[in-house]
Design a protein around this motif. Structure first.
Motif, PDB file in Angstrom:
ATOM      1  N   UNK A  53      -7.353  -4.092  40.455  1.00 13.43           N
ATOM      2  CA  UNK A  53      -6.580  -4.107  41.690  1.00 13.43           C
ATOM      3  C   UNK A  53      -5.977  -5.483  41.974  1.00 13.43           C
ATOM      4  N   UNK A  54      -6.340  -6.463  41.134  1.00 13.63           N
ATOM      5  CA  UNK A  54      -5.882  -7.844  41.354  1.00 13.63           C
ATOM      6  C   UNK A  54      -4.858  -8.272  40.321  1.00 13.63           C
ATOM      7  N   UNK A  99     -20.625 -12.522  39.512  1.00 12.41           N
ATOM      8  CA  UNK A  99     -21.291 -13.572  40.292  1.00 12.41           C
ATOM      9  C   UNK A  99     -20.799 -13.579  41.738  1.00 12.41           C
ATOM     10  N   UNK A 100     -19.494 -13.458  41.901  1.00 13.97           N
ATOM     11  CA  UNK A 100     -18.902 -13.486  43.246  1.00 13.97           C
ATOM     12  C   UNK A 100     -19.364 -12.296  44.088  1.00 13.97           C
ATOM     13  N   UNK A 101     -19.444 -11.124  43.466  1.00 10.26           N
ATOM     14  CA  UNK A 101     -19.749  -9.905  44.206  1.00 10.26           C
ATOM     15  C   UNK A 101     -21.245  -9.670  44.424  1.00 10.26           C
ATOM     16  N   UNK A 102     -22.057 -10.032  43.434  1.00  7.63           N
ATOM     17  CA  UNK A 102     -23.437  -9.559  43.438  1.00  7.63           C
ATOM     18  C   UNK A 102     -24.506 -10.649  43.372  1.00  7.63           C
ATOM     19  N   UNK A 120      -9.469 -16.695  42.704  1.00  9.08           N
ATOM     20  CA  UNK A 120      -9.165 -17.055  44.100  1.00  9.08           C
ATOM     21  C   UNK A 120      -8.648 -15.844  44.871  1.00  9.08           C
ATOM     22  N   UNK A 121      -7.818 -15.043  44.217  1.00  4.95           N
ATOM     23  CA  UNK A 121      -7.276 -13.846  44.869  1.00  4.95           C
ATOM     24  C   UNK A 121      -8.389 -12.838  45.165  1.00  4.95           C
ATOM     25  N   UNK A 135     -12.879  -7.738  50.186  1.00 10.11           N
ATOM     26  CA  UNK A 135     -13.276  -6.770  51.209  1.00 10.11           C
ATOM     27  C   UNK A 135     -12.182  -5.726  51.422  1.00 10.11           C
ATOM     28  N   UNK A 136     -10.948  -6.157  51.423  1.00 10.53           N
ATOM     29  CA  UNK A 136      -9.825  -5.236  51.582  1.00 10.53           C
ATOM     30  C   UNK A 136      -9.749  -4.263  50.417  1.00 10.53           C
TER      31      UNK A 136
END
Length: 435
Positions: free
Chosen positions: A65-66, A85-88, A120-121, A127-128
């Motif tokens: 999606x990015x 890492x960022x999510x979990x 970064x994106x 969340x969106x």
């Protein structure tokens, strides 16, 4: 100690190898044997690999999606572990982005800007993106299971499917048993005390440990302590082998269940077979290590047991299966599996059973087991066996009281997903009537 950025590069390479067909647990152990990682480094690698693999569909959805296209394979693996890492994980996002940028310079310096911009994106929009996941696909994406599998699980287990999906994403634990002919309970407890390991749970002779320190001991290296899951151990224990029995382990590699038979019982003969030559060589080395005189190994297709020109009193059929019960240990298996694979496995399982039946003595026992929980490979197969062979009867199996099970309508036993430690498993014990 090596710089952390190089450990991260090792993780990228490790994930890439797993994505190209290597089993995660085996490949991680290989990396650990080839590199002098500290305990903390091993834990770091294990954690990132497991978190990434167990959430791969979700991670890939966020990436998809990015960005439209990730052209470089290892850059994709780097992004996957960074997004995981960022999510979990309890990671500093700025640190994750910086570290990914440094690793990208080693992999392909022209991709560094792309890596930084992508991460970064994702941090900004995650969340969106998550809130916009379509409802009809949300369970599969968020829990990282293919949609066909979610649909299948809903059919087989309409009340439990969501709890099952979550349960098989939990962490796995190393489990071992010790050869009681070589070590006493006191010996084993002393070893655990010396290596600072705790028993978290025990089922029969199998013990689930708090860490992997046991693998460094001399007792493990010489084979007195063996890696074993309680589910497979319970299956083998229910063979009820006597000293006069000729036993076949038809799908034996890598040999762990054969070893249980030899160390638990004293059969007249145990014949272990497998279709793969390289696995036969592994079992031959095991025989050399333990030196059992009543143990033979042969190359043979389990779908053609007749080729052995023998009859057996006990036959262990731990048949090839979809392996869904071991997803905690091998989370990558679900991503390469299709519904057609399960249909083809069911056909193979039937063929193996038919061959085994033709080589079973009267009053003999076939122990049918799988490390999966699909009804097609278990309950539906058992129904087929009983309808085809009217001289077969399901025999009740013995299971430790602290192991959670469920029964199907034909008497087969499922080792439940509700067990925190044990693999998911199915066991059916069938006895052939005397004529």
């Amino acid at each position: 100690m090596r710089e952390k950025k190089n450990i991260k590069l090792d993780i990228v390479n490790l994930l890439d190898e797993i994505q190209n067909g290597k089993y995660s647990n085996i490949q991680m152990n290989y990396y650990f044997s080839q590199n002098e990682y500290s305990k903390k480094e091993r834990e770091f690698i294990t954690n990132i690999i497991n978190v990434t693999l167990k959430n791969l569909i979700f991670v890939d959805y966020i990436l998809g999606q990015t960005v439209r296209n990730i052209q470089k394979r290892k850059i994709k693996q780097l992004l996957r572990i960074s997004v995981a890492q960022i999510l979990f994980m309890d990671s500093d996002n700025a640190g994750v982005v910086y570290e990914a940028g440094e690793i990208s310079k080693i992999i392909n310096k022209h991709q560094t800007g792309f890596v930084n911009a992508t991460l970064q994106a994702i941090i900004k929009n995650k969340e969106e993106i998550i809130n916009a996941i379509p409802e009809d696909k949300k369970e599969g994406i968020v829990n990282s299971y293919p949609q066909w599998f979610v649909n299948k699980l809903k059919t087989d287990y309409p009340d439990d499917y969501l709890a099952m999906m979550k349960a098989y994403k939990e962490r796995s634990y190393l489990s071992v048993r010790y050869n009681s002919k070589k070590l006493s309970k006191e010996d084993f407890e002393k070893i655990l005390s010396e290596i600072k390991s705790e028993v978290l749970f025990s089922a029969d002779e199998v013990h689930y440990l708090s860490n992997g320190n046991i693998l460094t001991t001399e007792e493990y290296k010489r084979g007195d302590i063996i890696i074993q899951d309680a589910s497979s151990y319970i299956a083998v224990k229910n063979l009820d082998v006597s000293e006069k029995d000729t036993v076949l382990d038809a799908c034996a590699a890598p040999g762990g269940k054969s070893l249980v038979i030899l160390q638990t019982f004293s059969p007249k003969l145990l014949l272990a077979t497998d279709i793969h030559e390289h696995k036969i060589e592994v079992m031959k080395k095991m025989k050399e290590r333990y030196g059992y005189d009543n143990f033979e190994i042969k190359l043979n297709d389990a779908a053609n047991i007749e080729n052995l020109n023998m009859k057996f009193d006990r036959i262990l059929l731990d048949v090839p299966c979809s392996g869904l019960g071991v997803l905690r240990k091998k989370p990558e298996k679900i991503y390469n599996l299709t519904s057609d694979d399960i249909k083809n496995l069911k056909k193979l399982q039937k063929k193996i059973f038919d061959s085994a039946y033709s080589c079973l003595n009267d009053d003999g026992i076939i122990l049918y087991s799988t490390c999966t929980f699909t009804e097609n490979e278990n309950t539906n197969n058992l129904k087929y066996f009983l309808e085809k062979y009217d001289d077969l009867k399901v025999v009740e199996i013995e299971v430790p009281e602290n192991v959670i099970i469920s029964k199907d309508e034909f008497g087969g036993t499922y080792i439940s997903y509700k067990n925190q430690y044990l693999d998911g498993f199915y066991i059916a014990k069938l006895k052939k009537a005397k004529k």
